[in-house]
Write an enzyme that holds these catalytic residues in place. Structure first.
Site, short mmCIF file in Angstrom:
data_model
loop_
_atom_site.label_atom_id
_atom_site.label_comp_id
_atom_site.label_asym_id
_atom_site.label_seq_id
_atom_site.Cartn_x
_atom_site.Cartn_y
_atom_site.Cartn_z
N GLU A 67 -24.49 -8.81 26.64
CA GLU A 67 -24.85 -8.41 28.04
C GLU A 67 -26.05 -9.01 28.57
OE1 GLU A 67 -25.98 -3.98 29.93
OE2 GLU A 67 -24.54 -4.24 28.16
N GLU A 92 -32.40 -9.66 28.15
CA GLU A 92 -33.29 -8.96 29.08
C GLU A 92 -34.60 -9.87 29.38
OE1 GLU A 92 -35.05 -7.17 31.99
OE2 GLU A 92 -33.00 -6.36 31.45
N ASP A 119 -34.76 -16.26 30.06
CA ASP A 119 -33.75 -16.55 31.39
C ASP A 119 -32.41 -16.56 30.88
OD1 ASP A 119 -33.79 -17.59 34.26
OD2 ASP A 119 -32.22 -18.85 33.08
N ASP A 142 -29.00 -6.87 40.36
CA ASP A 142 -29.62 -6.80 41.43
C ASP A 142 -28.69 -7.23 42.71
OD1 ASP A 142 -31.19 -7.04 43.96
OD2 ASP A 142 -33.03 -7.27 42.69
N LYS A 146 -29.92 -7.68 51.45
CA LYS A 146 -30.17 -8.40 52.68
C LYS A 146 -29.38 -9.83 52.85
CE LYS A 146 -34.65 -6.50 53.45
NZ LYS A 146 -36.08 -6.69 53.60
N ASP A 178 -22.97 -0.47 42.04
CA ASP A 178 -22.92 0.64 42.75
C ASP A 178 -22.99 0.20 44.24
OD1 ASP A 178 -25.55 -0.10 42.38
OD2 ASP A 178 -26.35 1.84 42.46
N THR A 215 -24.53 5.94 32.85
CA THR A 215 -25.98 5.88 33.07
C THR A 215 -26.49 7.18 33.63
OG1 THR A 215 -26.10 4.78 35.06
CG2 THR A 215 -25.97 3.31 33.09
N LYS A 216 -27.70 7.81 33.60
CA LYS A 216 -28.50 8.54 34.29
C LYS A 216 -28.18 8.58 35.61
CE LYS A 216 -31.32 10.34 30.66
NZ LYS A 216 -32.71 10.55 30.34
N PHE A 217 -28.60 7.18 36.29
CA PHE A 217 -28.45 6.77 37.54
C PHE A 217 -27.28 6.96 37.94
CE2 PHE A 217 -27.97 3.22 40.49
CZ PHE A 217 -28.87 3.55 41.47
#
EC number: 2.1.1.33
Length: 237
Positions: A67, A92, A119, A142, A146, A178, A215-217
């Protein structure tokens, strides 16, 4: 997301690296610091520019799930706990998240998880053997929403071919986002990518698989009517 990508001009001349993450190191809590100090020697993998011996790393031969960008690691730990027959590696770049993940893994009694704080592109290039992964997971990267930042999105043609090299034949690249615009971007890039096949029966998205925890989000987003898009593409050659 913890990745960099090279940028070249029309003549193929190297220009610069584009970073696909913003370094938000933050401060370690005492618990995170303690977890890093005590658990890194057991579950941490130091970056080195040489391929990992995955059998030696885990002490067994088993399917490997990697992951990229696991955040605080709660979902990754849950997946590892729910699939003890698999080996999990998480990458991560932010040390508070790594510390949190290690602490959560210890509390859950998880032993089939290793983490790397570096990285992701460099880890993929130097440390992950070709054809070694059963699955590569990229959840909620991410979106760089834009338009002028779209080039920073991690899912780009060159990167998905790097991933393809690391997947075993039949291995899968599982993405979730999302942001609908990013989901469409992922679908466009992956549909054009050589060597992949979309596992969706409808040619676009798949329902969230049971193995990917909410996830909670994400739960909050569902309550607000926000969508989440999962894509799973299989390496076919």
């Amino acid at each position: 997301m913890p990745v960099t990508q090279d940028v070249f001009n029309e003549d193929g001349k190297f220009m610069r690296k584009i970073r696909s993450f913003v370094r938000r190191e933050g401060r370690l809590t005492k618990g995170q610091e303690k977890a890093l100090e005590e658990l890194w020697p057991v579950m941490g993998i130091d970056f080195a520019p040489e391929p990992l011996d995955l059998v030696a790393l885990f002490g067994r031969e088993a399917p490997v799930v990697l992951e990229i960008g696991f955040g605080m690691g709660a979902s990754l730990v849950e997946m590892a706990k729910n699939a003890p027959e698999k080996n999990f590696i998480g990458i991560e770049v932010h040390s508070p998240g790594v510390g949190a993940c290690l602490g959560t893994a210890q509390e859950a009694g998880v032993t089939n998880l290793r983490v790397i704080c570096h990285d992701a592109v460099e880890v993929l290039e130097h440390m992950i053997p070709n054809g070694s992964l059963a699955c590569l997971q990229l959840f909620f990267p991410d979106p760089w929403h834009k338009s002028r930042h779209h080039k920073r999105r991690i899912v780009q043609p060159a990167f998905v071919q790097d991933i393809r090299q690391k997947l075993a034949i039949g291995g899968v690249f599982h993405m979730a986002t999302d942001w609908e615009n990013y989901a469409e971007h992922m679908l466009e890039v992956m549909s054009a990518a050589e060597g992949y096949e979309n596992t969706s029966a409808t040619g676009n998205w798949v329902p969230r698989p049971d193995w990917r925890p909410l996830t909670k989000f994400e739960q909050r987003g569902h309550r607000l009517g926000h969508g989440v898009w999962d894509l799973i593409f299989k390496r076919v050659n």
